[in-house]
Design an enzyme around this catalytic site. Sequence first.
Site, short mmCIF file in Angstrom:
data_model
loop_
_atom_site.label_atom_id
_atom_site.label_comp_id
_atom_site.label_asym_id
_atom_site.label_seq_id
_atom_site.Cartn_x
_atom_site.Cartn_y
_atom_site.Cartn_z
N ASP A 120 0.76 -1.00 -0.01
CA ASP A 120 0.05 0.27 -0.29
C ASP A 120 1.52 0.94 -0.28
O ASP A 120 1.57 1.39 -0.92
CB ASP A 120 -1.19 -0.20 1.04
CG ASP A 120 -2.17 0.91 0.97
OD1 ASP A 120 -1.83 1.98 0.46
OD2 ASP A 120 -3.15 -0.04 1.53
N HIS A 138 2.39 1.95 -3.35
CA HIS A 138 0.73 2.90 -3.94
C HIS A 138 1.88 4.38 -3.98
O HIS A 138 1.44 5.16 -4.14
CB HIS A 138 -0.25 2.98 -3.07
CG HIS A 138 -0.66 1.57 -3.09
ND1 HIS A 138 -2.17 1.29 -2.34
CD2 HIS A 138 0.09 0.32 -3.90
CE1 HIS A 138 -1.78 0.36 -3.43
NE2 HIS A 138 -1.20 -0.61 -3.36
#
Length: 396
Positions: A214, A237
């Site tokens: 993430d 991310h």
Amino acid sequence: MVATVDTFMILQLVLCIAIVQVAQAQDFNVLNYGARGDGITDDSKAFSNAWKAACGSASGSPTLQIPQGMKFLLKPITFKGPCKSSTIHVQLFGSIIAPSNPSAWAGFDRSKWLMFEYVNGLILDGNGRIDGQGSAWWQLCGKALVFHATNNLKVDGLTHLNSQRNHISINGADTVVLSNLHISAPEESHNTDGIDISNSKNIQISHSNISTGDDCVAINGGSSFINISDMTCGPGHGISVGSLGKAGAFETVEDVHVQHCTFIGTTNGARIKTWQGGSGYARRISFKDITLVAAQHPILISQFYTDFTESSRLNRTITTNDLKVSEITFARFHGTSATPSAITFQCSSQGGGCTGLRLDHIHITSSTGGKTFANCSSAHGSYHDVSPRVDHCLLR
Ligand SMILES: *[C@@H]1O[C@H](CO)[C@@H](O)[C@H](O)[C@H]1NC(C)=O
Ligand SMILES: *[C@@H]1O[C@H](CO)[C@@H](O)[C@H](O)[C@H]1NC(C)=O
Ligand SMILES: *[C@@H]1O[C@H](CO)[C@@H](O)[C@H](O)[C@H]1NC(C)=O
Ligand SMILES: *[C@@H]1O[C@H](CO)[C@@H](O)[C@H](O)[C@H]1NC(C)=O
């Protein structure tokens, strides 16, 4: 005779210094509190007792020692303050591992594993390792290492923080320095932010490598004065502000500065994401001197963020957008994008769009040999020396 007196005085002095040193640095080795460090025995009780002794010590700088070459199995544990001394040192040279057997987590609050709470002046360093031990863990547990209400915190040099799901969470803290961290989790592990900051201020993160499933760093509501520099992120991310304003929340983030960072194969690079229906602001945020290696969406602002859960995706009743995004600078970006969308500003005309955007010396080409584009809606700002072109895109 004179010489003898001198010798005696020197001896006294040496003794004095030695006593002062003992009084100043008091060591609390977990092995002296019954820890086995064999990777099998539950050492939680021993750690808890060693912490209580160190935390209760009024000496100058008590040190909790976790020796190298050993593996300490810990169940969810909270190291609570306030402590008697104004600083407390935790030296991690060995490994801390989580139980790999899910049944060992029964009866515990699984939202966190290792938590420091209400501890001021904590220094956590050493070259040790915090290891979540496999996917069973990241499916079960929320956060690996949580700092809640810890002011004047320093975390340095934990080189292999958690080999499976991992997550440092900082909440309600003032004055934090994180450096030389190495964090990794599998790309496919969900919601495993590297470092997650909320309701905190005066935070400095530098010289760290983060790869995760993430955000490498997520800066959430209530946070301000955050500096991030010399970080390598990927896979992951990217470095994100938000998401802010979920479920109608009022949230604010300001004065965030990201500098000298590299994104390698990330799904995003520099990102700001807000939900429709929320209010508050994200302002005075900069990303400078950024190197991109096949990042999918290197520059991205979205005021239409959704996490794609059924309810948020299907809920079309929310149309307001009162969370202001303003004074955002992107400067000196170099490298490649893995998709054509190098620059994306999805702003909402509802709240007046994004304002005060500034793009300076941006050079993003395609990693696959194609073209790159900038796509904007309701994005206001200025630019200088930007490729792909933004002249059709950015409103004055
Ligand atoms: C981060 O990665 C770089 C390049 O691989 C390496 O030189 C550096 O030592 C790493 N830093 C940490 C804190 O792991
Ligand atoms: C962040 O960087 C700015 C500019 O370099 C500096 O003035 C400020 O003190 C830094 N803040 C923190 C928390 O490190
Ligand atoms: C959709 O949003 C509205 C307004 O915020 C809320 O009342 C409703 O419960 C939401 N519906 C779902 C399915 O989340
Ligand atoms: C982005 O802009 C390019 C060039 O103007 C266009 O071809 C492309 O369809 C746009 N993409 C989206 C998702 O709007």
